[in-house]
Design a protein around this motif. Sequence first.
Motif, PDB file in Angstrom:
ATOM      1  N   GLY A  79      38.182  -0.750  -0.735  1.00 52.17           N
ATOM      2  CA  GLY A  79      37.832  -1.387  -2.000  1.00 52.17           C
ATOM      3  C   GLY A  79      38.764  -0.994  -3.137  1.00 52.17           C
ATOM      4  N   THR A  80      39.148   0.265  -3.198  1.00 46.69           N
ATOM      5  CA  THR A  80      40.075   0.720  -4.231  1.00 46.69           C
ATOM      6  C   THR A  80      41.416   0.018  -4.075  1.00 46.69           C
ATOM      7  OG1 THR A  80      38.985   2.879  -4.257  1.00 46.69           O
ATOM      8  CG2 THR A  80      41.177   2.758  -5.239  1.00 46.69           C
ATOM      9  N   ASP A  83      41.102  -3.581  -5.266  1.00 47.93           N
ATOM     10  CA  ASP A  83      41.108  -3.646  -6.731  1.00 47.93           C
ATOM     11  C   ASP A  83      42.527  -3.500  -7.278  1.00 47.93           C
ATOM     12  OD1 ASP A  83      38.356  -3.919  -6.624  1.00 47.93           O
ATOM     13  OD2 ASP A  83      37.960  -1.821  -7.174  1.00 47.93           O
ATOM     14  N   GLY A  86      44.287  -6.749  -6.881  1.00 51.21           N
ATOM     15  CA  GLY A  86      43.646  -7.939  -7.431  1.00 51.21           C
ATOM     16  C   GLY A  86      43.024  -8.842  -6.388  1.00 51.21           C
ATOM     17  N   ALA A  88      39.728 -10.030  -4.575  1.00 52.03           N
ATOM     18  CA  ALA A  88      38.270 -10.034  -4.692  1.00 52.03           C
ATOM     19  C   ALA A  88      37.637 -10.152  -3.305  1.00 52.03           C
ATOM     20  CB  ALA A  88      37.817 -11.203  -5.561  1.00 52.03           C
ATOM     21  N   GLU A  89      36.410  -9.669  -3.179  1.00 58.68           N
ATOM     22  CA  GLU A  89      35.741  -9.705  -1.875  1.00 58.68           C
ATOM     23  C   GLU A  89      35.612 -11.136  -1.350  1.00 58.68           C
ATOM     24  OE1 GLU A  89      32.023  -7.581   0.446  1.00 58.68           O
ATOM     25  OE2 GLU A  89      32.159  -7.414  -1.723  1.00 58.68           O
ATOM     26  N   ARG A  98      34.440  -5.473   2.215  1.00 59.72           N
ATOM     27  CA  ARG A  98      34.926  -4.406   1.343  1.00 59.72           C
ATOM     28  C   ARG A  98      34.427  -3.074   1.901  1.00 59.72           C
ATOM     29  NH1 ARG A  98      36.413  -4.330  -4.220  1.00 59.72           N
ATOM     30  NH2 ARG A  98      36.133  -2.257  -5.110  1.00 59.72           N
TER      31      ARG A  98
END
Length: 117
Positions: A79-80, A83, A86, A88-89, A98
Motif C-alpha cells: 500500500g505504501t 501511494d 499514485g 489507487a486500489e 492492497r
Amino acid sequence: MAKHLFILNDPPYGTERSYNALRLAISLAKVEGGQVRVFLMGDAAACAKSGQKVPQGYYNAGDMLGMVARRNAEVAVCGTCMDARGIAEGELVAGALRGTLAQLTEWTVWADKVLVF
C-alpha cells in the motif's frame, strides 16, 4: 505440497525480472496441491495496474498477474508503494489487493520457499 511466496521489486518493463518471476509463479500455480502468493513492492507495484497498453507481441505484466490470481493464488501490492506511485486500489487488476508489511510478514512465515525478484 510446497507453499511459495514471490516478492517482486522490479518494474514491469525495462528489466525481465518481474516477467520471469510471473512466468514461474504461473507455472507453480498450475502444480496440483501447491500454493502461491505474490507480493509486489517498490516499482513492482506497477505490475498490478490494470489497463496496461503494450506493443503487439510484447508481454503484459498485468495480464500475467491476472493469470496467477485466476489460479487461486493470492496477490497483494504494498500500500505504501502504491501511494508513492499514485496507484489507487480501484486501478489494480482483478484479484490483486492492497497489502501491508504486516501481511508480508505473515506470508513470509507461512511460506516454505520465498523467491525474491
